[in-house]
Scaffold this motif. Structure first.
Motif, PDB file in Angstrom:
ATOM      1  N   LEU A  86      37.808  19.737 -24.114  1.00 15.05           N
ATOM      2  CA  LEU A  86      36.479  19.195 -23.833  1.00 15.05           C
ATOM      3  C   LEU A  86      35.588  19.308 -25.061  1.00 15.05           C
ATOM      4  N   ALA A  87      34.900  18.207 -25.395  1.00 15.24           N
ATOM      5  CA  ALA A  87      33.969  18.221 -26.521  1.00 15.24           C
ATOM      6  C   ALA A  87      32.749  19.065 -26.183  1.00 15.24           C
ATOM      7  N   PRO A  88      32.105  19.703 -27.189  1.00 16.79           N
ATOM      8  CA  PRO A  88      30.851  20.413 -26.920  1.00 16.79           C
ATOM      9  C   PRO A  88      29.836  19.467 -26.272  1.00 16.79           C
ATOM     10  N   GLY A  89      29.236  19.918 -25.193  1.00 22.66           N
ATOM     11  CA  GLY A  89      28.318  19.071 -24.447  1.00 22.66           C
ATOM     12  C   GLY A  89      29.006  18.184 -23.424  1.00 22.66           C
ATOM     13  N   GLY A  90      30.343  18.140 -23.463  1.00 23.39           N
ATOM     14  CA  GLY A  90      31.086  17.360 -22.479  1.00 23.39           C
ATOM     15  C   GLY A  90      31.088  18.029 -21.122  1.00 23.39           C
ATOM     16  N   GLU A  91      31.522  17.287 -20.101  1.00 23.07           N
ATOM     17  CA  GLU A  91      31.431  17.781 -18.727  1.00 23.07           C
ATOM     18  C   GLU A  91      32.806  17.930 -18.078  1.00 23.07           C
ATOM     19  N   LEU A  92      32.990  19.038 -17.390  1.00 22.04           N
ATOM     20  CA  LEU A  92      34.151  19.259 -16.533  1.00 22.04           C
ATOM     21  C   LEU A  92      33.698  19.143 -15.089  1.00 22.04           C
ATOM     22  N   TRP A  93      34.267  18.176 -14.369  1.00 19.36           N
ATOM     23  CA  TRP A  93      33.991  17.990 -12.944  1.00 19.36           C
ATOM     24  C   TRP A  93      35.165  18.563 -12.157  1.00 19.36           C
TER      25      TRP A  93
ATOM     26  N   ARG B 206      33.685  28.695  -8.966  1.00 23.48           N
ATOM     27  CA  ARG B 206      32.529  28.475  -9.833  1.00 23.48           C
ATOM     28  C   ARG B 206      32.315  29.568 -10.882  1.00 23.48           C
ATOM     29  N   PRO B 207      32.427  30.860 -10.565  1.00 17.67           N
ATOM     30  CA  PRO B 207      32.218  31.873 -11.612  1.00 17.67           C
ATOM     31  C   PRO B 207      33.182  31.722 -12.789  1.00 17.67           C
ATOM     32  N   LEU B 208      34.444  31.411 -12.499  1.00 16.25           N
ATOM     33  CA  LEU B 208      35.405  31.202 -13.575  1.00 16.25           C
ATOM     34  C   LEU B 208      35.032  29.988 -14.406  1.00 16.25           C
ATOM     35  N   ILE B 209      34.659  28.900 -13.752  1.00 14.62           N
ATOM     36  CA  ILE B 209      34.288  27.681 -14.474  1.00 14.62           C
ATOM     37  C   ILE B 209      33.109  27.950 -15.401  1.00 14.62           C
ATOM     38  N   GLU B 210      32.110  28.657 -14.897  1.00 16.96           N
ATOM     39  CA  GLU B 210      30.926  28.945 -15.710  1.00 16.96           C
ATOM     40  C   GLU B 210      31.281  29.843 -16.890  1.00 16.96           C
TER      41      GLU B 210
ATOM     42  N   VAL C 216      34.275  30.109 -18.405  1.00 17.37           N
ATOM     43  CA  VAL C 216      35.195  29.472 -19.346  1.00 17.37           C
ATOM     44  C   VAL C 216      34.569  28.254 -20.028  1.00 17.37           C
ATOM     45  N   ILE C 217      33.768  27.481 -19.293  1.00 22.28           N
ATOM     46  CA  ILE C 217      33.238  26.219 -19.819  1.00 22.28           C
ATOM     47  C   ILE C 217      31.781  26.342 -20.240  1.00 22.28           C
ATOM     48  N   GLY C 218      30.904  26.717 -19.297  1.00 23.82           N
ATOM     49  CA  GLY C 218      29.484  26.791 -19.605  1.00 23.82           C
ATOM     50  C   GLY C 218      28.642  26.629 -18.354  1.00 23.82           C
ATOM     51  N   PRO C 219      27.356  26.343 -18.521  1.00 29.06           N
ATOM     52  CA  PRO C 219      26.446  26.212 -17.380  1.00 29.06           C
ATOM     53  C   PRO C 219      26.995  25.243 -16.335  1.00 29.06           C
ATOM     54  N   THR C 220      26.943  25.668 -15.080  1.00 29.90           N
ATOM     55  CA  THR C 220      27.589  24.935 -13.993  1.00 29.90           C
ATOM     56  C   THR C 220      26.602  24.692 -12.866  1.00 29.90           C
ATOM     57  N   ARG C 221      26.643  23.476 -12.317  1.00 25.36           N
ATOM     58  CA  ARG C 221      25.767  23.159 -11.191  1.00 25.36           C
ATOM     59  C   ARG C 221      26.565  22.463 -10.098  1.00 25.36           C
ATOM     60  N   GLN C 222      26.141  22.661  -8.870  1.00 29.46           N
ATOM     61  CA  GLN C 222      26.758  21.989  -7.728  1.00 29.46           C
ATOM     62  C   GLN C 222      26.175  20.596  -7.597  1.00 29.46           C
ATOM     63  N   VAL C 223      27.052  19.592  -7.429  1.00 33.79           N
ATOM     64  CA  VAL C 223      26.567  18.216  -7.287  1.00 33.79           C
ATOM     65  C   VAL C 223      26.909  17.613  -5.932  1.00 33.79           C
TER      66      VAL C 223
ATOM     67  N   THR D 208      28.952  22.024 -18.089  1.00 38.55           N
ATOM     68  CA  THR D 208      28.741  21.455 -19.426  1.00 38.55           C
ATOM     69  C   THR D 208      29.225  22.455 -20.461  1.00 38.55           C
ATOM     70  N   LYS D 209      30.107  21.980 -21.346  1.00 36.02           N
ATOM     71  CA  LYS D 209      30.686  22.890 -22.344  1.00 36.02           C
ATOM     72  C   LYS D 209      29.611  23.352 -23.333  1.00 36.02           C
ATOM     73  N   ARG D 210      29.616  24.615 -23.573  1.00 36.77           N
ATOM     74  CA  ARG D 210      28.654  25.206 -24.511  1.00 36.77           C
ATOM     75  C   ARG D 210      28.791  24.577 -25.899  1.00 36.77           C
ATOM     76  N   GLY D 211      27.639  24.373 -26.569  1.00 39.01           N
ATOM     77  CA  GLY D 211      27.630  23.773 -27.886  1.00 39.01           C
ATOM     78  C   GLY D 211      26.986  22.410 -27.835  1.00 39.01           C
ATOM     79  N   ALA D 212      26.616  21.896 -28.992  1.00 47.27           N
ATOM     80  CA  ALA D 212      25.918  20.602 -29.072  1.00 47.27           C
ATOM     81  C   ALA D 212      26.912  19.489 -29.356  1.00 47.27           C
ATOM     82  N   ARG D 213      26.624  18.311 -28.834  1.00 46.61           N
ATOM     83  CA  ARG D 213      27.421  17.123 -29.153  1.00 46.61           C
ATOM     84  C   ARG D 213      27.278  16.784 -30.633  1.00 46.61           C
ATOM     85  N   ALA D 214      28.351  16.275 -31.208  1.00 47.28           N
ATOM     86  CA  ALA D 214      28.308  15.889 -32.623  1.00 47.28           C
ATOM     87  C   ALA D 214      27.408  14.664 -32.793  1.00 47.28           C
TER      88      ALA D 214
END
Length: 387
Positions: free
Chosen positions: A339-346, A356-360, A362-369, A381-387
């Motif tokens: 996953l690219a920085p700033g990319g999303e894992l659904w 959810r705790p594992l996802i947050e 391993v990947i980053g901030p997580t929200r329920q949709v 959303t993966k931690r880090g800024a998009r290029a």
């Protein structure tokens, strides 16, 4: 290593690189029962006359080769991790030259006189296997199909009778049983192939394909339906150009995203050979085969690092017939480097599993949709800024 028809050390087998756990073994009593039932026949077979289908981690293949002297064994394993485990065990124990992995078809089965089968979980998978054996194996082929009693049903006998004139059940031994099938009905008049199966759904503008071992068959499962609705409402998700469907199954998510993202490239992976074949058929029928590449792979293997803007995951919650969260955990962790920085894992999952705790972590901030009585959909959303 010389063949010893009375002994094979099953405890020497490893599950690696499959999910490992103290409660999970690389063999079970069914492997031992199948080999003991087949012992007399194994001794009379010539090279290439034994086929093994559904060997989980190599117990049947290596037990036949190293314990009974079988050579030229042809093997079909739907899960890639099973293939890899067999290869590692064979390399360690000295059976690497005894077998060849092949897809279901005439190359696997032509001339086979004995087929050992670990019974699959689903009746469609058994139907495809038995029909293929009856179509392509030798007319005098004998099939020994074994399973644990808790996973067997009388319907399995009826499925075998669609393809064989003689079907019988052996006695239960250590909570396992072997079904014996012979006299293939289609040896002279094979008739049309029964697979792939096709299905439709009012929420999808395309048909779904499935082979026997494709998880969920040619249907849109409830969790995937919930995720697709949430994805359709996501403005950010619609901007994705590099998309991964991790564990693609019959291709529902990959094809849906290809249709809703006409400028995107979609990379779909699954470790199941049946799923990969089905997803390719689904993409072809939907007219998006030029933008959906489907690969048999372990998790995200083959996806370039930080390539994906969006990864969709509807993880299985079992390994083989055993309910186990390790498979999902493995896939979630595998998504991170792709996953690219700033990319999303659904991810969609049964709510009680609490990923959810594992996802947050391993990947980053997580929200329920999205959420209903059974499933939860989250986006991380993966931690880090998009290029």
């Amino acid at each position: 290593m010389p063949a010893d028809p009375t002994f094979f050390d099953f405890s020497a087998l490893s599950r690696e690189p499959d999910v490992d756990d103290d409660a999970l073994l690389a063999y079970d009593a069914t492997d031992e029962l199948l080999l003991s039932t087949a012992a007399e026949t194994l001794g009379s077979l010539g090279p290439g006359e034994l086929v093994v289908i559904g060997d989980r981690h190599g117990a049947l293949t290596l037990g036949a080769a190293l314990g009974h002297g079988a050579t030229g064994i042809r093997v079909h394993q739907d899960p890639l991790l099973g293939e890899l485990a067999l290869a590692r065990n064979a390399e360690r124990l000295g059976g690497a030259r005894a077998y060849t992995n092949l897809p279901i078809g005439p190359e696997l089965l032509a001339g086979a006189r004995l087929v050992l089968v670990q019974l699959p979980r689903g009746l469609d998978a058994l139907d495809e296997i038995s029909a293929a054996i009856a179509r392509w194996a030798a007319p005098d082929v004998v099939v020994l199909a074994g399973g644990r009693l808790k996973h067997m049903a009388l319907a399995m006998n009826e499925v075998l009778r669609r393809s064989f004139g003689e079907v019988s059940a052996g006695l239960a031994v250590r909570k396992s049983r072997v079904l014996t099938a012979s006299a293939p009905l289609t040896a002279r008049e094979p008739g049309p192939l029964r697979f792939p199966l096709w299905g439709t759904d009012p929420d999808l503008p395309f048909a779904l394909a499935a082979y026997g071992a494709t998880f969920g068959g040619p249907t849109l499962d409830h969790g995937t339906r919930l995720m697709l609705r949430a994805l359709g409402e996501s403005a950010r998700g619609r901007q994705a150009r590099n998309i991964v469907d991790l564990g693609c199954g019959n291709g529902t998510i990959a094809v849906s995203l290809a249709l809703s993202h006409p400028e995107a490239s979609v990379h779909a992976t699954d470790q199941s050979a049946a799923a990969v074949r089905a997803a390719r058929e689904t993409a072809l029928a939907a007219g998006v085969e030029d933008r959906v590449s489907v690969h048999r792979a372990d998790a995200a293997d083959g996806v370039p690092a930080e390539w994906a803007d969006l990864i969709a995951l509807n993880p299985p919650f079992h390994t083989g017939a055993t309910v186990h969260a390790g498979v999902a955990h493995r896939l979630i962790r595998a998504a991170a480097p792709a996953l690219a920085p700033g990319g999303e894992l659904w991810v969609v999952f049964n709510t009680h599993l609490g990923y959810r705790p594992l996802i947050e972590r391993v990947i980053g901030p997580t929200r329920q949709v999205a959420r209903d009585r059974t499933f939860t959909v989250v986006v991380a959303t993966k931690r880090g800024a998009r290029a």
